[in-house]
Design a protein around this motif. Structure first.
Motif, PDB file in Angstrom:
ATOM      1  N   LEU A 110     -11.729 -17.266 -21.306  1.00 10.87           N
ATOM      2  CA  LEU A 110     -10.864 -16.738 -20.261  1.00 10.87           C
ATOM      3  C   LEU A 110     -10.874 -17.707 -19.087  1.00 10.87           C
ATOM      4  O   LEU A 110     -11.936 -18.258 -18.750  1.00 10.87           O
ATOM      5  CB  LEU A 110     -11.357 -15.371 -19.780  1.00 10.87           C
ATOM      6  CG  LEU A 110     -11.426 -14.254 -20.808  1.00 10.87           C
ATOM      7  CD1 LEU A 110     -12.108 -13.031 -20.194  1.00 10.87           C
ATOM      8  CD2 LEU A 110     -10.037 -13.893 -21.305  1.00 10.87           C
ATOM      9  N   LYS A 111      -9.718 -17.920 -18.485  1.00  4.25           N
ATOM     10  CA  LYS A 111      -9.622 -18.696 -17.246  1.00  4.25           C
ATOM     11  C   LYS A 111      -8.987 -17.802 -16.204  1.00  4.25           C
ATOM     12  O   LYS A 111      -7.937 -17.209 -16.455  1.00  4.25           O
ATOM     13  CB  LYS A 111      -8.750 -19.940 -17.441  1.00  4.25           C
ATOM     14  CG  LYS A 111      -9.415 -21.046 -18.203  1.00  4.25           C
ATOM     15  CD  LYS A 111      -8.540 -22.285 -18.201  1.00  4.25           C
ATOM     16  CE  LYS A 111      -9.210 -23.402 -18.960  1.00  4.25           C
ATOM     17  NZ  LYS A 111      -8.409 -24.637 -18.919  1.00  4.25           N
ATOM     18  N   GLY A 112      -9.650 -17.685 -15.054  1.00  8.20           N
ATOM     19  CA  GLY A 112      -9.113 -16.864 -13.993  1.00  8.20           C
ATOM     20  C   GLY A 112      -9.923 -17.019 -12.725  1.00  8.20           C
ATOM     21  O   GLY A 112     -10.888 -17.783 -12.681  1.00  8.20           O
ATOM     22  N   THR A 113      -9.539 -16.275 -11.708  1.00  8.60           N
ATOM     23  CA  THR A 113     -10.194 -16.334 -10.406  1.00  8.60           C
ATOM     24  C   THR A 113     -11.025 -15.074 -10.202  1.00  8.60           C
ATOM     25  O   THR A 113     -10.500 -13.964 -10.315  1.00  8.60           O
ATOM     26  CB  THR A 113      -9.141 -16.462  -9.289  1.00  8.60           C
ATOM     27  OG1 THR A 113      -8.366 -17.638  -9.529  1.00  8.60           O
ATOM     28  CG2 THR A 113      -9.807 -16.569  -7.927  1.00  8.60           C
ATOM     29  N   ILE A 114     -12.316 -15.254  -9.908  1.00  8.22           N
ATOM     30  CA  ILE A 114     -13.199 -14.114  -9.652  1.00  8.22           C
ATOM     31  C   ILE A 114     -12.908 -13.572  -8.264  1.00  8.22           C
ATOM     32  O   ILE A 114     -13.009 -14.302  -7.276  1.00  8.22           O
ATOM     33  CB  ILE A 114     -14.685 -14.516  -9.764  1.00  8.22           C
ATOM     34  CG1 ILE A 114     -15.005 -15.000 -11.182  1.00  8.22           C
ATOM     35  CG2 ILE A 114     -15.591 -13.348  -9.372  1.00  8.22           C
ATOM     36  CD1 ILE A 114     -16.419 -15.528 -11.352  1.00  8.22           C
ATOM     37  N   THR A 115     -12.536 -12.294  -8.198  1.00 10.12           N
ATOM     38  CA  THR A 115     -12.257 -11.687  -6.900  1.00 10.12           C
ATOM     39  C   THR A 115     -13.375 -10.760  -6.438  1.00 10.12           C
ATOM     40  O   THR A 115     -13.530 -10.547  -5.238  1.00 10.12           O
ATOM     41  CB  THR A 115     -10.919 -10.924  -6.915  1.00 10.12           C
ATOM     42  OG1 THR A 115     -10.964  -9.929  -7.932  1.00 10.12           O
ATOM     43  CG2 THR A 115      -9.768 -11.874  -7.174  1.00 10.12           C
ATOM     44  N   SER A 116     -14.147 -10.217  -7.376  1.00  7.69           N
ATOM     45  CA  SER A 116     -15.307  -9.406  -6.997  1.00  7.69           C
ATOM     46  C   SER A 116     -16.217  -9.226  -8.200  1.00  7.69           C
ATOM     47  O   SER A 116     -15.852  -9.536  -9.331  1.00  7.69           O
ATOM     48  CB  SER A 116     -14.886  -8.053  -6.416  1.00  7.69           C
ATOM     49  OG  SER A 116     -14.250  -7.269  -7.383  1.00  7.69           O
ATOM     50  N   PHE A 117     -17.417  -8.704  -7.921  1.00  7.23           N
ATOM     51  CA  PHE A 117     -18.417  -8.458  -8.963  1.00  7.23           C
ATOM     52  C   PHE A 117     -19.315  -7.326  -8.493  1.00  7.23           C
ATOM     53  O   PHE A 117     -19.298  -6.953  -7.321  1.00  7.23           O
ATOM     54  CB  PHE A 117     -19.238  -9.725  -9.245  1.00  7.23           C
ATOM     55  CG  PHE A 117     -19.991 -10.227  -8.052  1.00  7.23           C
ATOM     56  CD1 PHE A 117     -21.289  -9.815  -7.806  1.00  7.23           C
ATOM     57  CD2 PHE A 117     -19.397 -11.095  -7.152  1.00  7.23           C
ATOM     58  CE1 PHE A 117     -21.976 -10.258  -6.695  1.00  7.23           C
ATOM     59  CE2 PHE A 117     -20.071 -11.547  -6.040  1.00  7.23           C
ATOM     60  CZ  PHE A 117     -21.373 -11.123  -5.809  1.00  7.23           C
ATOM     61  N   ASP A 118     -20.111  -6.795  -9.423  1.00  6.60           N
ATOM     62  CA  ASP A 118     -21.061  -5.745  -9.046  1.00  6.60           C
ATOM     63  C   ASP A 118     -22.463  -6.110  -9.503  1.00  6.60           C
ATOM     64  O   ASP A 118     -22.693  -7.197 -10.047  1.00  6.60           O
ATOM     65  CB  ASP A 118     -20.615  -4.374  -9.567  1.00  6.60           C
ATOM     66  CG  ASP A 118     -20.639  -4.251 -11.082  1.00  6.60           C
ATOM     67  OD1 ASP A 118     -21.228  -5.135 -11.758  1.00  6.60           O
ATOM     68  OD2 ASP A 118     -20.071  -3.284 -11.595  1.00  6.60           O
ATOM     69  N   GLN A 119     -23.407  -5.199  -9.283  1.00  3.79           N
ATOM     70  CA  GLN A 119     -24.814  -5.453  -9.602  1.00  3.79           C
ATOM     71  C   GLN A 119     -25.067  -5.596 -11.096  1.00  3.79           C
ATOM     72  O   GLN A 119     -26.113  -6.096 -11.498  1.00  3.79           O
ATOM     73  CB  GLN A 119     -25.718  -4.359  -9.005  1.00  3.79           C
ATOM     74  CG  GLN A 119     -25.596  -3.007  -9.666  1.00  3.79           C
ATOM     75  CD  GLN A 119     -24.445  -2.166  -9.120  1.00  3.79           C
ATOM     76  OE1 GLN A 119     -23.607  -2.639  -8.360  1.00  3.79           O
ATOM     77  NE2 GLN A 119     -24.403  -0.912  -9.527  1.00  3.79           N
ATOM     78  N   ASN A 120     -24.116  -5.194 -11.941  1.00  6.17           N
ATOM     79  CA  ASN A 120     -24.260  -5.315 -13.394  1.00  6.17           C
ATOM     80  C   ASN A 120     -23.560  -6.561 -13.936  1.00  6.17           C
ATOM     81  O   ASN A 120     -23.393  -6.708 -15.141  1.00  6.17           O
ATOM     82  CB  ASN A 120     -23.692  -4.082 -14.084  1.00  6.17           C
ATOM     83  CG  ASN A 120     -24.458  -2.837 -13.696  1.00  6.17           C
ATOM     84  OD1 ASN A 120     -25.683  -2.820 -13.714  1.00  6.17           O
ATOM     85  ND2 ASN A 120     -23.743  -1.801 -13.317  1.00  6.17           N
ATOM     86  N   SER A 121     -23.136  -7.439 -13.049  1.00  2.00           N
ATOM     87  CA  SER A 121     -22.426  -8.682 -13.397  1.00  2.00           C
ATOM     88  C   SER A 121     -21.041  -8.428 -13.973  1.00  2.00           C
ATOM     89  O   SER A 121     -20.470  -9.312 -14.607  1.00  2.00           O
ATOM     90  CB  SER A 121     -23.248  -9.539 -14.366  1.00  2.00           C
ATOM     91  OG  SER A 121     -24.495  -9.855 -13.810  1.00  2.00           O
TER      92      SER A 121
END
Length: 76
Positions: free
Chosen positions: A26-37
């Motif tokens: 996958l190619k994309g832009t990370i906009t957010s994440f959580d404690q579970n990755s």
């Protein structure tokens, strides 16, 4: 360092993710994440490796939630 610190470095950057599904990237832009990755990505393209090991685009997604335990590798 915790994963939280590592993911902060990738926020709002385009990344390539190898996931557990065989020969899928996958190619994309990370906009957010959580404690579970788990990641929220935008402008995502899904690629598969063909018989010559070349990446061929399969799908596009405006947004995608990716479960953290499916990530094998992240690169910029």
């Amino acid at each position: 360092r915790s994963l939280d610190v590592h993911f902060r470095e990738y926020l709002n950057q385009e990344v390539t993710l190898k996931i557990r599904v065989y020969k899928v990237f996958l190619k994309g832009t990370i906009t957010s994440f959580d404690q579970n990755s788990n990641l929220l990505l935008k402008d995502v393209s899904e690629y598969m490796l063909d018989e010559n090991n070349e990446m061929v685009e399969q799908n596009k997604f405006k947004e995608l939630v990716l479960r953290g335990d499916s990530i094998v590798n992240i690169s910029i």
